[in-house]
Design an enzyme around this catalytic site. Structure first.
Site, PDB file in Angstrom:
ATOM      1  N   SER B  94       0.833  -1.192   0.000  1.00 48.53           N
ATOM      2  CA  SER B  94       0.000   0.000   0.000  1.00 48.53           C
ATOM      3  C   SER B  94       0.876   1.254   0.000  1.00 48.53           C
ATOM      4  O   SER B  94       1.798   1.356  -0.811  1.00 48.53           O
ATOM      5  CB  SER B  94      -0.930  -0.072   1.221  1.00 48.53           C
ATOM      6  OG  SER B  94      -1.898   0.919   1.189  1.00 48.53           O
ATOM      7  N   ASP B 216      -9.197  -4.289  -6.555  1.00 47.28           N
ATOM      8  CA  ASP B 216      -8.649  -3.516  -5.434  1.00 47.28           C
ATOM      9  C   ASP B 216      -9.143  -2.079  -5.587  1.00 47.28           C
ATOM     10  O   ASP B 216      -8.716  -1.369  -6.489  1.00 47.28           O
ATOM     11  CB  ASP B 216      -7.114  -3.578  -5.462  1.00 47.28           C
ATOM     12  CG  ASP B 216      -6.492  -2.815  -4.305  1.00 47.28           C
ATOM     13  OD1 ASP B 216      -7.232  -2.124  -3.576  1.00 47.28           O
ATOM     14  OD2 ASP B 216      -5.261  -2.913  -4.142  1.00 47.28           O
ATOM     15  N   HIS B 244      -7.499  -5.373  -1.180  1.00 43.67           N
ATOM     16  CA  HIS B 244      -6.284  -4.558  -1.077  1.00 43.67           C
ATOM     17  C   HIS B 244      -5.192  -5.232  -0.254  1.00 43.67           C
ATOM     18  O   HIS B 244      -4.081  -4.739  -0.189  1.00 43.67           O
ATOM     19  CB  HIS B 244      -6.643  -3.204  -0.456  1.00 43.67           C
ATOM     20  CG  HIS B 244      -5.512  -2.220  -0.464  1.00 43.67           C
ATOM     21  ND1 HIS B 244      -4.830  -1.869  -1.613  1.00 43.67           N
ATOM     22  CD2 HIS B 244      -4.927  -1.515   0.541  1.00 43.67           C
ATOM     23  CE1 HIS B 244      -3.896  -0.985  -1.310  1.00 43.67           C
ATOM     24  NE2 HIS B 244      -3.923  -0.754  -0.013  1.00 43.67           N
TER      25      HIS B 244
END
Lengths: 379, 262
Positions: B94, B216, B244
């Site tokens: 991320s 995602d 995610h």
């Protein structure tokens, strides 16, 4: 759960109906996160029929921030511990409104640990959310009020410190010119004077004494506030001469006033005699200023039962009970109108000197007389 | 306070080469607990919490330093230097994908390769660039964090309890995972979702693997492809996993993709 007893007395609960019309929303997600089952309660809440919900993901029902937090916080938590409880989410309804809910979720896994479903229950939480928001606002308001009070307090403290520093500097700077005036007066006295100029010199000397007393008070006040209080230089001393000197100085500057004095001290007293002189000067000066002019001021100093007791009394109007409580506070000035007003430090300094000697000053006041009594132990 | 304490750095494994795992927005180094152990045989594994997350030292939080991803990248570089790492494999999830990119530009000698899981150089749409969110949506996110402080803080640290079905969840994990100081979480959300690091991508010299999930919503496949196009020496692998956080939802896929790459 469907035993004969319950069947006999009431109708059996319809589990299908319980699911569809439960007082909370239900939905079930496939392992890929798509909705496979959703109850009627939830459909009604958000105004979207089941056929449009099936195949969507939970985050499709959320607003943006809910979607982001679901993905970054709640989905990992669910995966990590198999459930989550009391998660605040906002569902977006068919007509675009936000519906605040609290959600619990639990994974259902098979024997071999494979994820079968994730089951989610939702409860409406609009009131709770409103309450939370009110709490946040109340806290913000309290924080703001606290900050305002603190800044006002800081300002007051700074002002007080500045004032005290100013006083200390002022007092110090006033001493030198006053010493010059006193010296000039002494020089003039050595020369031949007329009756009139001698009188003027007397007045000048009286003023110098009074002003020097004011300056001493100012400096002591500043020291007491900025430093560690009044410092004593105690030794066994015969106190009477210094008391007489203080009384004579004040008599000199109040020639029209009668002062009746009685001093009966047994032997030397362990004290800072110049401080005791200052205390007496402040109390006596006060009595002369505030007492009625047509009655004498009376001063008595005596050693009694291991104590030094010294009182100074004057006639005139009594001190009001309101003023009584604030007499010994710095900068307190009585309401009696007189031109001889000081800074309001005399009684404060006197009480500090008394305290430093382990003694106290008490006051009584009625229509007959006002009397200040200083008592200290003769250890 | 040492860098090791500040970031609650945990070093395990027997390998010569180091593999350093960096968690993203939301949780802490436990995000890697299904992935990192698989590499302990061949690598020295390094896990840490960003300041403000997990068991990092919250007193080290400096609003100005951490107002840009560069501050977090500085911490990463410091950790590598403190541990004497060189030519390490960096694995970032991320927002940490970009933190790794920035750190590799600051100190290229530290990182032999970068593995970026669900990277996004910019979350907000910009002209032809589709980051996935409009500026208004990100504003809504940041405002909702401001508005509903209590609601979010309660939501961000949901009651976590022991779970008898999951004995591997130690108490220390349940007490720290996803727990974030609300004020720091707000600031971290702001820096994460308003950063723009597209300009850094062409500068990357480390060989790079991009792991992209399907569906995602935080970092879409389009964004993954954009990163792949912009980073010179990069491969893109699209996982079957959706969502995610493939490091939690599909750890085996992530492990085998990393293995093939290193």
């Amino acid at each position: 759960m469907s035993g004969p007893d319950t069947q006999g007395s009431m109708p059996a609960e319809d589990l299908e109906d319980l699911y569809e019309n439960a007082p909370c929303g239900y939905l079930s997600l496939q392992p890929d996160g798509r909705i496979v089952k959703v109850n009627r309660t939830l459909q009604t809440w958000i105004g979207i029929p089941a056929e449009q919900l099936l195949g969507k993901r939970l985050h499709d029902l959320l607003n943006t921030s809910g979607r982001i937090f679901y993905e970054t916080h709640f989905a990992p938590l669910l995966r990590m511990q198999g459930f989550f409880n009391e998660v605040a989410l906002d569902l977006v309804t068919a007509d675009g409104r936000k519906l605040p809910v609290l959600a619990n979720a639990m994974e259902r896994r098979s024997e071999d640990g494979a994820l079968l479903f994730t089951r989610v229950t939702m409860f409406q939480a609009a009131e709770r959310r409103r309450y939370e928001r009110e709490l946040v606002e109340a806290r913000a308001a309290a924080d703001a009020a606290g900050a305002t009070i603190k800044s006002q307090l800081d300002f007051e403290q700074q002002t007080a410190e500045l004032r005290e520093q100013f006083i200390a500097i002022l007092g110090h700077d006033l001493r030198n010119p006053l010493a010059s005036i006193a010296a000039a007066g002494r020089m003039l006295r050595k020369e031949e004077q007329t009756d009139r100029s001698t009188k003027v010199l007397d007045l000048m000397q009286g003023s110098v004494v009074r002003m020097s007393g004011l300056i001493d008070n100012v400096l002591d006040f500043a020291r007491a506030r900025l430093g560690g209080g009044i410092v004593l230089d105690r030794r066994a001393e015969v106190l009477e001469p210094i008391l007489r000197q203080v009384i004579e100085e004040l008599r000199y500057s109040h020639l029209d006033r009668a002062i009746e004095v009685s001093i009966e001290l047994d032997g030397p007293i362990n004290c800072d005699s110049s401080r005791i002189g200052q205390l007496v000067s402040n109390l006596l000066g006060n009595a002369l200023t505030h007492g009625t002019p047509d009655e004498p001021v009376r001063l008595s100093a005596a050693t009694v039962d291991g104590r030094l007791e010294l009182w100074i009394a004057n006639g005139g109007a009594p001190i009001s009970s309101d003023a009584m409580t604030r007499l010994f506070q710095p900068f307190f000035k009585g309401e009696a109108g007189t031109s001889q007003r000081g800074l309001g430090l005399g009684l404060y300094i006197a009480s500090e000197i008394a305290r430093a000697h382990g003694g106290t000053i008490m006051v009584s006041s009625d229509d007959q007389e006002t009397c200040f009594t200083f008592v200290m132990p003769l250890d | 306070m040492t860098v090791i304490d500040r970031n609650h750095v945990q070093v395990r494994g027997d390998g010569q080469r180091a593999m350093i795992f960096s968690h993203g927005f939301g949780c802490d180094q436990n995000m890697w607990r299904f992935v990192a152990p698989a590499f302990e045989g061949d690598f020295k594994t390094v896990l840490f919490d960003h300041v403000g997350a997990g068991r990092s030292d919250l007193t080290a939080y400096d609003a100005e330093k951490y107002s840009s991803l560069s501050g977090y990248a500085d911490d990463l570089v410091e950790i590598c230097r403190e541990l004497g790492l060189t030519q390490a494999v960096f694995v970032g999830h991320s927002v940490s994908a970009m933190i790794g990119v920035i750190a590799s530009l600051k100190a290229p000698e530290l990182f032999e390769s970068l593995i970026l899981v669900g990277p996004s150089p910019r979350y907000i749409n910009d002209g032809d660039y589709i980051g996935g969110f409009s500026a208004a949506e990100i504003d809504e996110l940041l405002t909702s964090l401001d508005d509903n402080h209590l609601g979010w803080s309660a939501a961000m640290a949901p009651a976590i309890m022991g779970n008898p079905d999951r004995p591997e969840l130690s108490e220390e994990l349940t007490n720290s995972f996803c727990r974030t100081d609300p004020e720091i979480a707000k600031a971290f959300a702001r820096v994460t979702f308003t950063s723009d690091n597209r300009g850094d991508l062409p500068e990357v010299t480390a060989r790079t693997l991009i792991l992209q999930c399907r569906d995602d919503i935080i970092a879409s496949e389009e964004v993954g492809e954009f990163v792949h196009r912009q980073v010179p020496n990069s491969q893109l692998v699209v996982l079957n996993a959706s969502g995610h956080c493939p490091n939690l939802s599909a750890p085996d896929e992530v492990i085998s993709a990393i293995r093939r790459f290193v």
